[in-house]
Design a protein around this motif. Structure first.
Motif, PDB file in Angstrom:
ATOM      1  N   LEU A 119      -5.727   4.659  -0.865  1.00 43.49           N
ATOM      2  CA  LEU A 119      -6.371   4.534   0.228  1.00 43.49           C
ATOM      3  C   LEU A 119      -5.778   4.611   1.272  1.00 43.49           C
ATOM      4  O   LEU A 119      -6.450   5.295   1.884  1.00 43.49           O
ATOM      5  N   ALA A 120      -4.424   3.778   1.717  1.00 44.92           N
ATOM      6  CA  ALA A 120      -3.976   3.616   2.268  1.00 44.92           C
ATOM      7  C   ALA A 120      -2.780   3.554   3.241  1.00 44.92           C
ATOM      8  O   ALA A 120      -2.361   2.669   1.288  1.00 44.92           O
ATOM      9  N   ILE A 121      -1.224   3.978   3.760  1.00 47.55           N
ATOM     10  CA  ILE A 121      -0.600   2.959   3.144  1.00 47.55           C
ATOM     11  C   ILE A 121       0.137   2.506   4.465  1.00 47.55           C
ATOM     12  O   ILE A 121      -0.142   3.333   5.770  1.00 47.55           O
ATOM     13  N   GLY A 122       0.994   1.831   4.465  1.00 43.28           N
ATOM     14  CA  GLY A 122       1.291   1.650   5.948  1.00 43.28           C
ATOM     15  C   GLY A 122       3.465   0.322   6.332  1.00 43.28           C
ATOM     16  O   GLY A 122       3.528   0.660   4.994  1.00 43.28           O
ATOM     17  N   PHE A 123       3.538   1.242   7.074  1.00 46.12           N
ATOM     18  CA  PHE A 123       4.751   1.022   7.592  1.00 46.12           C
ATOM     19  C   PHE A 123       5.487  -0.737   8.107  1.00 46.12           C
ATOM     20  O   PHE A 123       4.952  -0.192   9.141  1.00 46.12           O
ATOM     21  N   SER A 124       6.066  -1.051   8.434  1.00 45.64           N
ATOM     22  CA  SER A 124       6.325  -2.253   9.009  1.00 45.64           C
ATOM     23  C   SER A 124       7.710  -1.285   9.422  1.00 45.64           C
ATOM     24  O   SER A 124       8.952  -1.195   7.960  1.00 45.64           O
ATOM     25  N   PHE A 127      -6.357   0.342  -3.500  1.00 45.61           N
ATOM     26  CA  PHE A 127      -5.791  -0.766  -3.658  1.00 45.61           C
ATOM     27  C   PHE A 127      -4.669   0.007  -1.974  1.00 45.61           C
ATOM     28  O   PHE A 127      -4.927   1.459  -2.225  1.00 45.61           O
ATOM     29  N   VAL A 128      -4.153  -0.963  -1.423  1.00 46.02           N
ATOM     30  CA  VAL A 128      -3.065  -0.021  -0.331  1.00 46.02           C
ATOM     31  C   VAL A 128      -1.857  -0.023  -0.701  1.00 46.02           C
ATOM     32  O   VAL A 128      -1.566  -1.334  -1.096  1.00 46.02           O
ATOM     33  N   ALA A 129      -0.870   0.586  -0.204  1.00 46.56           N
ATOM     34  CA  ALA A 129       0.460   0.162   0.116  1.00 46.56           C
ATOM     35  C   ALA A 129       1.532   0.113   1.193  1.00 46.56           C
ATOM     36  O   ALA A 129       1.320   0.379   2.257  1.00 46.56           O
ATOM     37  N   SER A 130       1.991  -0.895   1.116  1.00 44.25           N
ATOM     38  CA  SER A 130       3.134  -0.696   2.263  1.00 44.25           C
ATOM     39  C   SER A 130       4.868  -0.900   2.222  1.00 44.25           C
ATOM     40  O   SER A 130       4.732  -1.486   0.961  1.00 44.25           O
ATOM     41  N   PHE A 131       5.397  -0.866   3.241  1.00 44.86           N
ATOM     42  CA  PHE A 131       6.816  -1.299   3.040  1.00 44.86           C
ATOM     43  C   PHE A 131       7.651  -1.330   3.630  1.00 44.86           C
ATOM     44  O   PHE A 131       6.975  -1.011   5.421  1.00 44.86           O
TER      45      PHE A 131
END
Length: 393
Positions: A143-148, A83-87
């Motif tokens: 697996l990876a993290i994204g930031f808005s 899974f990936v996480a985003s904030f």
């Protein structure tokens, strides 16, 4: 330096096979070989490699061809690979999202930020990820993290933000070291455009823009199928464009567009004329429909928004235009009025509204994170459209 062309060719073939697995709900080795014009033995070798990694899920057994033969095993990308996480960090809240590797939403949440301090916010992010890791049942976890980011981002660095003070902290460096996975940062409006491109747009749509109206006003630009950032990430910063504003004494001054007609600007004007400290969407809608003072504020804002949106359309020449604003969800008539005004001005591109706009930048961030995790950053991946979001003509 000697270039190993055979190895480069195999890497490219592997990425194309993985792209086929991602973009088809079910396929077969024979179909992948046919689509990519590759030898079946090449595809079988790559299949074995991807299967050993846990990236492949067998769906069912297909039907034999008219000439008979073995029934094919139908396969797809294994969404439980990880899974990936985003904030998304707002002025008073933090929104988080977790997605399977195929883009499907696992969880979405939104919580208030009690103390707006970057160290406190970073701890909140760590707590969210740690909690998800405790209940995670995927094969490879995070697996990876994204930031808005509400602000200008360039090469994964926050160049400028109207309210997020990082105090010299490099978010990419910190979270990559903390969790040992890739971290991507991108502008919020750009991510809304990524969302439309990766979750919705057909293969025929290569040029689109999303106009995001929140605390500021920004345009996300997809040009020839790819995100266009411009020099130092400045493309689409239409809220920073200058506009003449008439003061009470009759004189004029140049001000930023977003100081007159962004979501925050409109709400602050309403609160000021009505003497309110706080206002929610329901009350704002009620005042719009029954209070002439408030209606005048919106009338002026709609005209300004239509003008700046028209300028964005003629500047970027999109095939489709999408508006992203919670104001338009609280008061649907606003979108209808701006759309009508744009058509009057001569806009021919289809104009649509995104419902579920609170999620779009996070979904865009998840797409970038998935591309990075799979090492498919320049490949078209068709994400699974979420039930929580829809486009309205």
């Amino acid at each position: 330096m000697t270039i190993d062309h055979r190895n480069l060719s195999r890497i490219n073939n592997r990425k194309q096979v993985l792209q086929q697995l991602f973009n088809n709900q079910e396929t077969s080795r024979a179909e992948i070989a046919r689509q990519l014009n590759l030898n079946k033995s090449t595809v079988s070798s790559i299949y074995s490699e991807l299967n050993a990694l846990g990236l492949i899920e067998e769906v069912r057994q297909g039907e034999s061809t008219s000439s008979g033969g073995r029934k094919p095993n139908l396969i797809c990308l294994n969404q439980n690979y990880g899974f990936v996480a985003s904030f998304n960090i707002g002025t008073s809240y933090m929104a988080s999202m977790f997605n399977y590797i195929n883009g499907e939403i696992i969880q979405y949440s939104r919580q208030p930020i009690e103390h707006f301090d970057i160290l406190n916010i970073m701890q909140m992010i760590k707590n969210e990820i740690n909690h998800m890791e405790k209940v995670d049942q995927t094969g490879h976890g995070l697996l990876a993290i994204g930031f808005s980011i509400h602000g200008i981002v360039y090469h994964n660095k926050v160049i400028d933000s109207p309210f997020l003070e990082l105090d010299g902290i490099d978010l990419q460096e910190y979270f990559e070291k903390e969790f040992g996975v890739p971290v991507v940062l991108e502008n919020e409006a750009n991510l809304s455009a990524v969302f439309e491109n990766d979750f919705y747009a057909s293969d025929q749509i290569k040029d689109l823009i999303t106009i995001s109206i929140h605390r500021g006003i920004g345009v996300g630009v997809i040009a020839n199928g790819s995100l266009y950032r411009g020099n130092r990430g400045m493309a689409g910063e239409i809220g920073r464009a200058l506009m003449t504003d008439r003061l009470n004494d009759g004189s004029n001054e140049l001000v930023k567009v977003e100081s007159l007609c962004s979501e925050d600007a409109i709400i602050n004007q309403v609160k000021r004329v009505k003497g309110l400290k706080h206002i929610d969407g329901a009350e704002l809608s009620r005042l719009y429909h029954y209070d002439n003072q408030v209606l005048q504020i919106f009338d002026h804002a709609i005209e300004l928004l239509a003008e700046v949106s028209y300028n964005a359309v003629v500047s970027f020449g999109p095939q489709e235009v999408y508006f992203n604003s919670t104001l338009f969800e609280d008061i649907p008539e606003l979108f209808d009025r701006i759309k009508a005004r744009l058509i009057e001005m001569g806009t021919f591109s289809p104009i649509k509204k995104i419902e579920g706009s609170r999620m779009t930048s996070l979904l865009g961030a998840s797409s970038l994170a998935i591309h990075r995790a799979l090492d498919l950053e320049h490949y078209k991946l068709k994400m699974r459209w979420p039930n929580e979001v829809k486009n309205v003509d």
